[in-house]
Design an enzyme around this catalytic site. Sequence first.
Site, mmCIF file in Angstrom:
data_model
loop_
_atom_site.group_PDB
_atom_site.id
_atom_site.type_symbol
_atom_site.label_atom_id
_atom_site.label_comp_id
_atom_site.label_asym_id
_atom_site.label_seq_id
_atom_site.Cartn_x
_atom_site.Cartn_y
_atom_site.Cartn_z
ATOM 1 N N THR A 198 0.868 -1.175 0.000
ATOM 2 C CA THR A 198 0.000 0.000 0.000
ATOM 3 C C THR A 198 0.905 1.226 0.000
ATOM 4 O O THR A 198 1.877 1.300 0.764
ATOM 5 C CB THR A 198 -1.022 -0.010 1.152
ATOM 6 O OG1 THR A 198 -1.871 1.137 1.019
ATOM 7 C CG2 THR A 198 -0.384 -0.046 2.523
ATOM 8 N N GLU A 199 0.632 2.161 -0.909
ATOM 9 C CA GLU A 199 1.649 3.160 -1.273
ATOM 10 C C GLU A 199 1.940 4.177 -0.171
ATOM 11 O O GLU A 199 2.904 4.915 -0.261
ATOM 12 C CB GLU A 199 1.292 3.856 -2.593
ATOM 13 C CG GLU A 199 -0.045 4.583 -2.636
ATOM 14 C CD GLU A 199 -1.148 3.700 -3.207
ATOM 15 O OE1 GLU A 199 -1.090 2.466 -3.036
ATOM 16 O OE2 GLU A 199 -2.084 4.256 -3.809
ATOM 17 N N ASN A 200 1.118 4.205 0.873
ATOM 18 C CA ASN A 200 1.448 5.113 1.971
ATOM 19 C C ASN A 200 2.557 4.559 2.871
ATOM 20 O O ASN A 200 2.961 5.240 3.811
ATOM 21 C CB ASN A 200 0.201 5.457 2.798
ATOM 22 C CG ASN A 200 -0.514 4.236 3.318
ATOM 23 O OD1 ASN A 200 -0.732 3.273 2.597
ATOM 24 N ND2 ASN A 200 -0.849 4.249 4.583
#
Lengths: 214, 236
Positions: A48-50
């Site tokens: 997940t890109e966060n």
Amino acid sequence: MSAGWTREQMAARAAQDIPDGAYVNLGIGIPELVAQFVPEGREFIYHTENGLLGMGPQPTEEERDLDLMNAGKKHVTIIPGAAYFHHADSFSMIRGGHIDVCVLGTMQVAANGDIANWSTGAPDAIPAVGGAMDLVQGVKRIFVITQHTTKTGDPKLVEKCSYPLTGPGVVSRIFTDLAVVDVTEDGFRVAELAPGINFEEVREKTGAPILPPK
Amino acid sequence: MINKQYASVAEAVADIPDGATVMVGGFGASGSPIELLHALIDHGATDLTVINNNTGNGEVGLAALIGNGQVSKMICSFPRSSQSKVFPELYRAGKVALEIVPQGTLAERIRAAGAGVPAFYTPTTVGTVLAEGKEVREFNGRPYVMESWLKADFALIKCEVADSLGNLTYNKTARNFSPLMCMAATTTVVQTKTLVDRGGIDPEHVVTPGIFVNRVVEVTQPIHEDVLIAEGRSYP
């Protein structure tokens, strides 16, 4: 039973095409459901890109940690072996070609693989792109899960996107409620029809020429 | 002996001038330095350019800073969410400007500033409206868009553990942009849940080395933005 695939069946069908051991990024909406349908004997690692690799399912109320969320800002859990990292590392994984598969929702996808899923381009719309443009350029394979048409019946698979592009020529395969559709050098081609759906129906609801299954 | 500790959040932000560019750590509610943001509201600096992935939620923290009329421009990747009301209203009224930057490009522009790299080429935005007016150059037959570094006068950061030299660790996905912003600002101000003496953090576990940090304030019970919003709170 009505003809075609449900949201869950679309997600399950997409999961079948993700290889064992893949690093996978799932977009918001129907793509999130893919995680519920991992085929027997396979393991996917979710990015997940966060800033998390090894994302697990939604937490129970007791497990919930306000500082542990996904890119859709929903609270999540981690699996054993997970890792946290900052945004530059996270997008290095994306842009650097280290993520194997990204599954996205869309507003439109074109016969040449163009995708438009970030803005309607309407004058009063507030533009919000997030990580979509990074994902479509960087991830090795871009899958799209979408209803074949909009709520008003307009085709979402089109000759040319009328909305502003997220990226040109990046989509390889589309999973709709009616069919699995490949983006080929010859344009759209049906790879598989959903139960109870015939090719003519798919052709009528597609906004570009489409080839029948081989 | 070096000691970067400040006694209060008010002192730590007291010299932020009108017109400053301020990076604010956080992705949505996670990692948002609420106490530093509220101190900046009390301080009252205006005409700020703020760099954050979003534009805040509810009427606290970053959203409250914007709502208080202190922000003239936002640089972010995703300015709206289900709980953001303040920014959309002021943006539509023409009272705050917006520069939209893809999330990965935003991170890399900040990292580049901290690393002393004025520009770089990225595949992100190729063939889209966000590449208009930018230099495009081919490498190995593929087009890339040139993007420039993004610096700030101040960074406001929330961390989990800091030592008196400014070495930092974070909590889970609250890390997000913060280590990059620490590098890219002239003055980096950090609020920490726990402040320890030097040596209190294993050097192998340091995420942000203290050289990137100028001020550390202990806020032992930081309020989470999600909690304030659930309680329907607003600030001031």
